[in-house]
Design a protein around this motif. Structure first.
Motif, mmCIF file in Angstrom:
data_model
loop_
_atom_site.group_PDB
_atom_site.id
_atom_site.type_symbol
_atom_site.label_atom_id
_atom_site.label_comp_id
_atom_site.label_asym_id
_atom_site.label_seq_id
_atom_site.Cartn_x
_atom_site.Cartn_y
_atom_site.Cartn_z
ATOM 1 N N PHE A 101 0.949 -1.103 0.007
ATOM 2 C CA PHE A 101 0.032 -0.153 0.148
ATOM 3 C C PHE A 101 0.851 1.128 -0.097
ATOM 4 O O PHE A 101 0.686 2.115 -0.786
ATOM 5 N N GLU A 102 1.792 1.377 0.897
ATOM 6 C CA GLU A 102 2.621 2.492 1.162
ATOM 7 C C GLU A 102 3.313 2.508 -0.388
ATOM 8 O O GLU A 102 3.757 3.760 -0.813
ATOM 9 N N PHE A 103 3.763 1.607 -0.828
ATOM 10 C CA PHE A 103 4.769 1.510 -2.180
ATOM 11 C C PHE A 103 3.604 2.363 -3.176
ATOM 12 O O PHE A 103 4.099 3.281 -4.213
ATOM 13 N N MET A 104 2.775 1.744 -3.303
ATOM 14 C CA MET A 104 1.632 2.397 -4.330
ATOM 15 C C MET A 104 1.207 4.055 -4.009
ATOM 16 O O MET A 104 1.304 4.491 -4.961
ATOM 17 N N ARG A 105 1.098 4.045 -2.857
ATOM 18 C CA ARG A 105 1.028 5.452 -2.200
ATOM 19 C C ARG A 105 2.224 6.527 -2.344
ATOM 20 O O ARG A 105 1.953 7.653 -3.242
ATOM 21 N N GLU A 106 3.323 6.068 -2.456
ATOM 22 C CA GLU A 106 4.595 6.784 -2.220
ATOM 23 C C GLU A 106 4.753 7.046 -3.787
ATOM 24 O O GLU A 106 5.477 8.045 -4.264
ATOM 25 N N VAL A 107 4.924 5.830 -4.492
ATOM 26 C CA VAL A 107 5.563 5.953 -5.834
ATOM 27 C C VAL A 107 4.429 5.916 -7.034
ATOM 28 O O VAL A 107 4.584 6.911 -7.947
ATOM 29 N N PHE A 108 3.519 5.073 -6.891
ATOM 30 C CA PHE A 108 2.674 4.883 -8.193
ATOM 31 C C PHE A 108 1.813 6.161 -8.119
ATOM 32 O O PHE A 108 1.529 6.728 -9.357
ATOM 33 N N GLN A 109 1.419 6.661 -7.054
ATOM 34 C CA GLN A 109 0.390 7.770 -6.963
ATOM 35 C C GLN A 109 1.262 8.743 -7.678
ATOM 36 O O GLN A 109 0.439 9.510 -8.597
ATOM 37 N N PRO A 117 1.841 6.004 -16.259
ATOM 38 C CA PRO A 117 1.009 4.851 -15.610
ATOM 39 C C PRO A 117 1.991 3.466 -15.508
ATOM 40 O O PRO A 117 1.567 2.511 -15.775
ATOM 41 N N TYR A 118 3.205 3.473 -15.346
ATOM 42 C CA TYR A 118 4.053 2.400 -15.290
ATOM 43 C C TYR A 118 5.170 2.656 -13.912
ATOM 44 O O TYR A 118 5.401 3.791 -14.006
ATOM 45 N N ILE A 119 5.676 1.444 -13.707
ATOM 46 C CA ILE A 119 6.612 1.444 -12.648
ATOM 47 C C ILE A 119 7.956 0.821 -12.893
ATOM 48 O O ILE A 119 7.874 -0.121 -13.827
ATOM 49 N N GLY A 120 9.212 1.469 -12.996
ATOM 50 C CA GLY A 120 10.482 0.970 -13.471
ATOM 51 C C GLY A 120 11.224 0.337 -12.487
ATOM 52 O O GLY A 120 10.972 0.623 -11.361
ATOM 53 N N THR A 121 12.349 -0.203 -12.733
ATOM 54 C CA THR A 121 13.260 -0.719 -11.704
ATOM 55 C C THR A 121 13.727 0.482 -10.853
ATOM 56 O O THR A 121 13.888 0.433 -9.561
ATOM 57 N N GLY A 122 13.991 1.524 -11.392
ATOM 58 C CA GLY A 122 14.422 2.820 -10.624
ATOM 59 C C GLY A 122 13.112 3.181 -9.482
ATOM 60 O O GLY A 122 13.871 3.610 -8.463
ATOM 61 N N ASP A 123 12.134 2.849 -9.453
ATOM 62 C CA ASP A 123 11.100 3.371 -8.776
ATOM 63 C C ASP A 123 11.477 2.437 -7.671
ATOM 64 O O ASP A 123 11.092 2.800 -6.370
ATOM 65 N N PHE A 124 11.633 1.069 -7.977
ATOM 66 C CA PHE A 124 12.136 0.095 -6.620
ATOM 67 C C PHE A 124 13.291 0.760 -5.779
ATOM 68 O O PHE A 124 13.250 0.644 -4.614
ATOM 69 N N SER A 125 14.206 1.232 -6.491
ATOM 70 C CA SER A 125 15.471 1.508 -5.868
ATOM 71 C C SER A 125 15.161 2.873 -5.082
ATOM 72 O O SER A 125 15.629 3.024 -3.974
ATOM 73 N N PHE A 126 14.367 3.694 -5.380
ATOM 74 C CA PHE A 126 13.897 4.795 -4.782
ATOM 75 C C PHE A 126 13.222 4.236 -3.521
ATOM 76 O O PHE A 126 13.434 4.998 -2.483
#
Length: 142
Positions: A101-109, A117-126
């Motif tokens: 939930f927090e990943f979706m709220r902080e990154v995907f939102q 509307p996509y998530i990349g490898t760098g988003d996980f590193s962030f």
């Protein structure tokens, strides 16, 4: 989210489980109890899994996710389009997995706000910054 959940990472060991969630949702909507569905998952291998432990683990998680749906959303899960069902499964994961939930709220939102509307490898590193070397903050990525 109304209740504070403990941090857990179920996405790696119990990913989307779309087919399993819809199967169990159909049974729940047809009037079967959670205990009946769990018994079918274990005794009749409802989700077609190999080990007893995995049968129990998946059944418990799917039922936990389905428990967050009211009757209206459960009906949409089992009678709606595939896209609606996928969105509802994603919703149930967000309602039952605080870290996700927090990943979706902080990154995907933030991505949606800027129309990416996509998530990349760098988003996980962030979201999961590396400590020293290859050691990570979260066992979810190992």
């Amino acid at each position: 989210m109304n209740t504070q959940l403990d941090y857990s990472c179920t996405v790696k060991t119990l990913p989307f489980l779309y087919i399993e969630t819809v199967k169990a949702g159909r049974l729940l909507a047809a009037g079967h109890t959670a205990e009946d569905i769990k018994a079918k998952a274990i005794n009749k291998n409802l989700f077609q899994l190999k080990t007893e432990a995995r049968k129990k683990e998946v059944a418990v998680m799917v039922l936990k996710r389905l428990a967050v749906l009211d009757t209206f959303l459960l009906d949409k899960l089992v009678t709606g389009t595939g896209e609606t069902a996928k969105q509802l499964v994603l919703y149930t994961i967000m309602k039952t997995d605080r870290l996700f939930f927090e990943f979706m709220r902080e990154v995907f939102q933030d991505k949606l706000i800027v129309k990416q509307p996509y998530i990349g490898t760098g988003d996980f590193s962030f979201f999961f910054p590396q400590q020293s070397g290859t050691e990570r903050n979260s066992s979810c990525l190992d």
